[in-house]
Design a protein around this motif. Structure first.
Motif, PDB file in Angstrom:
ATOM      1  N   ARG A  42       0.862  -1.186   0.000  1.00 60.05           N
ATOM      2  CA  ARG A  42       0.000   0.000   0.000  1.00 60.05           C
ATOM      3  C   ARG A  42       0.898   1.236   0.000  1.00 60.05           C
ATOM      4  N   TRP A  56      -5.896   4.896  -0.371  1.00 62.68           N
ATOM      5  CA  TRP A  56      -4.492   4.590  -0.652  1.00 62.68           C
ATOM      6  C   TRP A  56      -4.390   3.966  -2.036  1.00 62.68           C
ATOM      7  N   ILE A  57      -3.163   3.751  -2.478  1.00 57.99           N
ATOM      8  CA  ILE A  57      -2.905   3.048  -3.735  1.00 57.99           C
ATOM      9  C   ILE A  57      -2.361   1.672  -3.391  1.00 57.99           C
ATOM     10  N   MET A  64      -1.154  -1.113  -9.709  1.00 59.90           N
ATOM     11  CA  MET A  64      -1.498  -0.194  -8.636  1.00 59.90           C
ATOM     12  C   MET A  64      -2.770   0.586  -8.962  1.00 59.90           C
ATOM     13  N   ASN A  65      -3.758   0.459  -8.070  1.00 62.68           N
ATOM     14  CA  ASN A  65      -5.058   1.092  -8.230  1.00 62.68           C
ATOM     15  C   ASN A  65      -5.473   1.793  -6.943  1.00 62.68           C
ATOM     16  N   LEU A  66      -6.557   2.565  -7.017  1.00 59.04           N
ATOM     17  CA  LEU A  66      -7.059   3.288  -5.858  1.00 59.04           C
ATOM     18  C   LEU A  66      -7.992   2.413  -5.036  1.00 59.04           C
ATOM     19  N   ILE A  88      -1.445   3.652 -11.279  1.00 57.26           N
ATOM     20  CA  ILE A  88      -1.782   4.976 -10.758  1.00 57.26           C
ATOM     21  C   ILE A  88      -0.725   5.310  -9.706  1.00 57.26           C
ATOM     22  N   ARG A  89      -0.111   6.481  -9.851  1.00 58.97           N
ATOM     23  CA  ARG A  89       1.007   6.819  -8.972  1.00 58.97           C
ATOM     24  C   ARG A  89       0.702   7.955  -8.008  1.00 58.97           C
ATOM     25  N   TYR A  91      -2.779  10.734  -6.499  1.00 55.15           N
ATOM     26  CA  TYR A  91      -4.202  11.059  -6.505  1.00 55.15           C
ATOM     27  C   TYR A  91      -4.452  12.097  -5.423  1.00 55.15           C
ATOM     28  N   PHE A 102      -7.428  11.568 -10.062  1.00 56.07           N
ATOM     29  CA  PHE A 102      -6.068  11.159 -10.396  1.00 56.07           C
ATOM     30  C   PHE A 102      -5.796  11.443 -11.866  1.00 56.07           C
TER      31      PHE A 102
END
Length: 674
Positions: A42, A56-57, A64-66, A88-89, A91, A102
């Protein structure tokens, strides 16, 4: 200015004699590459403005997602997005706490579009639904929960028009059609108040915006010398005070408060050695409460007594460097990230009223108990007296008591940061840990042109690409030899972007200084580099010209050619590994193609790895792991350290070896298996 710009075999007769000698291996367990460079469990935990949720991501099907969860029950976490390829890096929360926003691009092309996903329904929308467009966030305010300001360059790729984006409907309302302005500053009512233009000398002019119209006469002006150390930070909530980072009339950037009505300014904070860095502001008033100064490492100073007890409490309870990453509207809950350097970063929820901290997660729990090494800040003197703030990590067998002083010399990797208008800093560093674990000392140097140490230090790098900037790196290696960290000819040079350029410079301008080099997305031809910079960097073009060389003048062209490694490729005598993303908009693939072609024309060995789905660096962990697997074998063949075999690291990646598979041990076999 936007940042520009993160083996040979014995028969080749270019392997240095020192590398043929087996190095003493550390007895520390080998840390798997995947634990260092794979997806974290995470990352980037943030509390919602209303305090009801945490986000979190984290990986979903390997990408990697939200994710979001009720604040009181993290077991009910659910994924909100379903990205299949591109991670996704970053947001942020919408001001009304109803959605997460994001940006993401395609294949590393940096055409970042803005997306929003509703936390209740999971419905995702593209909020800037355009092709070949780069969206920028221009304003987010707690006072205006239903909209934000965005910049969109779909009309003219050079300039971002200013839009108000309704978060509920997705409607975009044009506020300013932009024909020449490089940036905008809005207040907390999301009213644009200032516009900036780059001057012909590389400095900036600021213009007031009144009733939506930009005035003709600038209210603030400064030249090239202050251009990287002076900028408007933003307004207080009432709009009466404008904060600046300001180096005018001084060397280092001070934190300055300007009374908007009178124009009078007051210095809030300044430091003789470093620029003011991060600022902690009251979420209700926007007034500065604390500020950070990062010289050797980051230190916080309190301005508002209201948060002194909080920062004191956190420093007592949490071991490591502390960063407040999120605060609720009521300011009763904070998310806090802690970097212990010799362990993976952790995220906590701090309850200000109850005075409690709750650990939410550790980014990489698989590293708990791993033999991670301390990082030591050091000050190195350049030949002309400049102080180079640097960071050294030693392998376990060379620093038994972990005091940061070498017990014996070992092979070293000089790890050069990109930019060059950026800096290395103290903290957990996966590359330092990886290389130290493989038996190498690792040294990262803030050479002249690096930012954070005042304008004089940054400006000392003007027109010094492959000149004094490179001298600083050579001087740092000399320091390491004198300090017993390494010995002559046992150092590799490695880096990305400008660090990749520095690698090419090292092997062409000083061919005997390094045992080998690893260039990641580094430019080889400064003239073609400046011809192919992205169109949305138009506003910063004069700074590039003034700091690198002006391609519009004969003298500038001559300088750019003189400082371009591609023209000196025939001087390369040491092993070189190159990694490149095919979609890189900053340093085009042609930059790597040119140097490889020049070397092959001279029958000079080079290993070249291309990733067709990457840009300026390798965002997909499978690709990053694949390249590092190759680099690990390359460095072992050059410096004699230890390694984890390539194994199946290439299989899930898109790696294409365009040249020189035979020159890196194990690479040809790994390709055959793939």
């Amino acid at each position: 200015m936007r940042t520009l710009l993160l083996a040979a075999v014995a028969a080749l007769a270019i392997l240095p004699a020192a590398a043929t000698q087996a190095q003493t291996a550390t007895t520390a367990p080998l840390i798997e590459r995947a634990k260092l460079f794979g997806n974290p469990s995470r990352a980037r935990g943030l509390v919602s403005p209303d305090g009801k949720h945490l986000a979190w991501i984290a990986p979903r099907d390997g990408v990697m997602n939200l994710w979001v969860a009720p604040r009181g029950d993290l077991a009910k976490a659910k994924p909100l997005t379903d990205e299949k390829t591109r991670p996704i890096r970053s947001y942020f929360w919408s001001p009304d706490s109803g959605s997460l926003l994001f940006v993401n691009d395609k294949g590393g092309d940096e055409n970042f579009l803005l997306y929003g996903v509703d936390i209740a329904t999971g419905t995702q929308r593209t909020l800037t639904p355009f092709e070949k467009t780069r969206a920028e966030i221009l304003g987010v305010s707690r006072k205006v929960p239903d909209r934000i300001l965005v910049g969109v360059n779909n009309r003219d790729p050079r300039w971002h028009d200013v839009y108000s984006l309704d978060l509920k409907s997705g409607a975009l309302k044009l506020l300013i059609k932009n024909e020449k302005y490089g940036g905008f500053v809005a207040d907390e009512d999301l009213v644009p108040r200032l516009a900036t233009i780059e001057r012909p000398d590389g400095g900036s002019d600021y213009f007031r915006i009144v009733d939506g119209k930009i005035e003709d006469k600038p209210v603030v002006s400064y030249g090239l010398d202050d251009s990287l150390t002076t900028s408007a930070l933003g307004f207080t909530t009432d709009g009466k005070t404008l904060y600046w980072l300001d180096s005018r009339g001084r060397d280092t950037a001070a934190l300055v408060a300007q009374d908007v009505a009178s124009g009078q300014t007051k210095i809030i904070a300044q430091d003789a050695k470093a620029d003011i860095g991060q600022v902690l502001a009251d979420p209700k008033t926007g007034l500065v409460q604390a500020y950070g100064v990062n010289y050797l490492r980051n230190t916080w100073t309190v301005v508002d007594p209201a948060v002194k007890g909080d920062l004191d409490f956190l420093s007592q309870q949490l071991k490591g460097d502390i960063y407040v990453t999120g605060r609720t509207d009521a300011d009763d809950l904070w998310t806090v990230a802690v970097d212990p350097v010799t362990a993976s970063a952790a995220t906590y929820l701090y309850d200000r009223k109850a005075k409690t901290v709750e650990k939410l997660f550790v980014a990489r729990p698989e590293l708990e108990g791993a033999p991670l090494q301390p990082m030591t800040p050091v000050e190195i003197k350049a030949r002309d007296g400049l102080t180079l703030v640097s960071y050294l990590t030693l392998p376990p067998d060379a620093d038994a008591n972990k005091d940061g002083k070498a017990d014996k010399p070992v092979p070293m990797v000089l790890l050069v940061h990109g930019g060059p208008w950026a800096r290395d800093a103290y903290g957990y560093n996966g590359y330092h840990q990886w290389l130290a674990n493989r038996g190498y000392a690792v040294l990262s140097v803030n050479y002249r042109a690096s930012t954070g140490f005042g304008k004089n230090f940054t400006n000392a790098g003007n027109l010094e690409w492959a000149g004094k900037m490179h001298d600083d790196l050579i001087d740092a290696v000399g320091w390491a030899v004198k300090a017993g960290v390494t010995t002559q000819k046992q150092t590799a040079i490695m880096g990305g972007s400008y660090g990749g350029y520095a690698t090419l410079v090292g092997l062409t301008y000083t061919p005997d200084a390094f045992a080998c080099g690893v260039d990641i997305v580094g430019p080889s031809n400064l003239e073609t580099l400046l011809k192919t910079i992205p169109p949305y960097w138009e506003a910063g073009k004069q700074q590039f010209y003034k700091r690198m060389g002006d391609p519009t003048t004969p003298a500038g062209v001559a300088l750019l050619k003189d400082r371009s490694p591609v023209y000196r490729a025939s001087a390369i005598t040491k092993p070189l590994l190159i990694g490149q993303g095919a979609n890189d908009p900053r340093v085009n693939q042609a930059e790597s193609d040119q140097i490889v072609a020049a070397m092959e024309a001279k029958k000079i060995p080079v290993t070249y790895v291309l990733f067709p789905d990457e840009g300026h660096g390798f965002a997909r962990p499978v690709n990053n792991i694949a390249f590092n697997a190759v680099a690990e074998q390359f460095l072992k063949g050059c410096l004699g350290g230890r390694s984890e075999p390539i194994g199946g690291a290439l299989k899930p990646s898109t790696a294409q070896v365009k040249a020189g598979a035979a020159f890196t041990p194990g690479l040809a076999e790994a390709l055959a298996a793939k």
